[in-house]
Design a protein around this motif. Structure first.
Motif, PDB file in Angstrom:
ATOM      1  N   LEU A   1     -16.535  20.483  -6.996  1.00  0.00           N
ATOM      2  CA  LEU A   1     -16.355  19.032  -6.931  1.00  0.00           C
ATOM      3  C   LEU A   1     -15.512  18.580  -5.731  1.00  0.00           C
ATOM      4  O   LEU A   1     -15.199  17.396  -5.619  1.00  0.00           O
ATOM      5  CB  LEU A   1     -15.679  18.535  -8.217  1.00  0.00           C
ATOM      6  CG  LEU A   1     -16.417  18.798  -9.519  1.00  0.00           C
ATOM      7  CD1 LEU A   1     -15.586  18.292 -10.702  1.00  0.00           C
ATOM      8  CD2 LEU A   1     -17.778  18.143  -9.524  1.00  0.00           C
ATOM      9  N   THR A   2     -15.182  19.498  -4.841  1.00  0.00           N
ATOM     10  CA  THR A   2     -14.245  19.198  -3.762  1.00  0.00           C
ATOM     11  C   THR A   2     -14.582  17.929  -2.996  1.00  0.00           C
ATOM     12  O   THR A   2     -13.727  17.068  -2.774  1.00  0.00           O
ATOM     13  CB  THR A   2     -14.164  20.376  -2.780  1.00  0.00           C
ATOM     14  OG1 THR A   2     -13.776  21.551  -3.508  1.00  0.00           O
ATOM     15  CG2 THR A   2     -13.136  20.101  -1.688  1.00  0.00           C
ATOM     16  N   ASP A   3     -15.815  17.801  -2.566  1.00  0.00           N
ATOM     17  CA  ASP A   3     -16.209  16.651  -1.754  1.00  0.00           C
ATOM     18  C   ASP A   3     -17.210  15.741  -2.466  1.00  0.00           C
ATOM     19  O   ASP A   3     -17.885  14.935  -1.816  1.00  0.00           O
ATOM     20  CB  ASP A   3     -16.805  17.134  -0.426  1.00  0.00           C
ATOM     21  CG  ASP A   3     -15.786  17.884   0.420  1.00  0.00           C
ATOM     22  OD1 ASP A   3     -14.634  17.399   0.513  1.00  0.00           O
ATOM     23  OD2 ASP A   3     -16.124  18.945   0.963  1.00  0.00           O
ATOM     24  N   VAL A   4     -17.284  15.860  -3.778  1.00  0.00           N
ATOM     25  CA  VAL A   4     -18.215  15.044  -4.553  1.00  0.00           C
ATOM     26  C   VAL A   4     -17.654  13.636  -4.741  1.00  0.00           C
ATOM     27  O   VAL A   4     -16.500  13.465  -5.148  1.00  0.00           O
ATOM     28  CB  VAL A   4     -18.497  15.688  -5.924  1.00  0.00           C
ATOM     29  CG1 VAL A   4     -19.300  14.738  -6.809  1.00  0.00           C
ATOM     30  CG2 VAL A   4     -19.249  17.001  -5.745  1.00  0.00           C
ATOM     31  N   VAL A   5     -18.467  12.652  -4.437  1.00  0.00           N
ATOM     32  CA  VAL A   5     -18.099  11.250  -4.642  1.00  0.00           C
ATOM     33  C   VAL A   5     -18.825  10.754  -5.889  1.00  0.00           C
ATOM     34  O   VAL A   5     -20.034  10.944  -6.022  1.00  0.00           O
ATOM     35  CB  VAL A   5     -18.486  10.390  -3.427  1.00  0.00           C
ATOM     36  CG1 VAL A   5     -18.211   8.913  -3.699  1.00  0.00           C
ATOM     37  CG2 VAL A   5     -17.726  10.852  -2.195  1.00  0.00           C
ATOM     38  N   VAL A   6     -18.083  10.160  -6.802  1.00  0.00           N
ATOM     39  CA  VAL A   6     -18.665   9.681  -8.043  1.00  0.00           C
ATOM     40  C   VAL A   6     -18.514   8.170  -8.157  1.00  0.00           C
ATOM     41  O   VAL A   6     -17.606   7.570  -7.567  1.00  0.00           O
ATOM     42  CB  VAL A   6     -18.006  10.359  -9.270  1.00  0.00           C
ATOM     43  CG1 VAL A   6     -18.256  11.857  -9.276  1.00  0.00           C
ATOM     44  CG2 VAL A   6     -16.506  10.078  -9.311  1.00  0.00           C
ATOM     45  N   ALA A   7     -19.404   7.570  -8.903  1.00  0.00           N
ATOM     46  CA  ALA A   7     -19.311   6.143  -9.206  1.00  0.00           C
ATOM     47  C   ALA A   7     -18.585   5.993 -10.532  1.00  0.00           C
ATOM     48  O   ALA A   7     -18.815   6.748 -11.470  1.00  0.00           O
ATOM     49  CB  ALA A   7     -20.705   5.537  -9.294  1.00  0.00           C
ATOM     50  N   GLY A   8     -17.689   5.027 -10.596  1.00  0.00           N
ATOM     51  CA  GLY A   8     -16.937   4.822 -11.823  1.00  0.00           C
ATOM     52  C   GLY A   8     -15.662   4.076 -11.528  1.00  0.00           C
ATOM     53  O   GLY A   8     -15.278   3.905 -10.370  1.00  0.00           O
ATOM     54  N   SER A   9     -15.007   3.608 -12.573  1.00  0.00           N
ATOM     55  CA  SER A   9     -13.806   2.802 -12.378  1.00  0.00           C
ATOM     56  C   SER A   9     -12.578   3.682 -12.279  1.00  0.00           C
ATOM     57  O   SER A   9     -12.458   4.681 -12.987  1.00  0.00           O
ATOM     58  CB  SER A   9     -13.642   1.822 -13.545  1.00  0.00           C
ATOM     59  OG  SER A   9     -13.531   2.517 -14.769  1.00  0.00           O
TER      60      SER A   9
END
Length: 239
Positions: free
Chosen positions: A117-125
């Motif tokens: 998950l090092t460079d993973v961008v997620v959508a969420g608050s």
């Protein structure tokens, strides 16, 4: 018969989030977590009993005996060949990175599957904002973000080049066997136990403050670069 799926994480908070996400997805898969934090203390080897003694003597903390039993159980299952093992990690968390490297070291040359998950961008608050943000750590993601961002499907086989690179790094850190391992320029490096002293002093004031407030400020400051460097145990007991 196909091997059962075993998810391996190196952060107790991450285990809770992942278990909830798997349950909501209707997936009957187990999750185990390493409670011990190998970003501090002796790691050559990271014998639970030796680390227990170090925590008591160097950090003055007397509640580490529970971690000894949990670590022993974790390593027995995490190295079992009866399961299909998926390791979750983030190189933005010193605890997760160090735990993952030790697990990889013990496995030797076996091919492994990971969710990095090092460079993973997620959508969420987060913090009142709904803008996309770095995952940073599985332990910071609520179950719905794990599912909505399809993180359960990000499994990949670790390349042989990265495998060798990680083993070389951990071999060096093991040989150095420093009191701390911290994140610097995207990598894990050795550091003295006094490394966070300047940070703690910068969070203190001339007026009396509770220790918890100073520690909280230091934790906040140390995480501003989208990194999780250290926990409150080491900061609270720094000489």
């Amino acid at each position: 018969m196909a091997a059962s799926m075993l998810h391996i994480v190196f952060n107790p908070s991450a285990a809770a989030s992942l278990r909830d996400a798997l349950q909501q997805a209707g997936r009957d898969e187990r999750v185990i977590s390493l409670f011990d934090c190998l970003s501090f203390g002796p790691i050559n080897p990271p014998d639970p009993e030796v680390r227990w003694k170090w925590v008591e003597e160097e950090l003055g903390y007397s509640g580490w005996e529970k971690v000894v039993g949990e670590a022993t159980s974790f390593w027995h299952e995490a190295l079992s060949i009866s399961n299909r093992r998926i390791a979750w990690l983030s190189r933005r968390s010193a605890q997760e990175y160090a735990g993952f490297l030790e697990w990889l070291w013990r496995l030797g040359e076996e091919p492994i599957e990971v969710v990095d998950l090092t460079d993973v961008v997620v959508a969420g608050s987060r913090n009142g904002s709904t803008k996309p943000h770095l995952a940073i750590s599985l332990g910071l993601l609520p179950p719905h973000e794990i599912l909505e961002n399809d993180l359960l499907d990000r499994i990949e086989i670790l390349t042989s080049a990265l495998h060798a690179q990680y083993r070389e790094l951990w071999g060096r850190l093991r040989a150095e066997d420093a009191p701390l391992r911290i994140l610097s320029e995207g990598e894990l490096v050795s550091a003295p136990l006094s490394f966070f002293d300047p940070l703690l002093l910068s969070c203190a004031t001339l007026e009396w403050q509770k220790a918890a407030r100073v520690i909280g400020g230091a934790l906040l400051e140390s995480s501003t670069a989208s990194l999780l460097q250290i926990g409150d145990l080491v900061l609270l007991t720094c000489p």
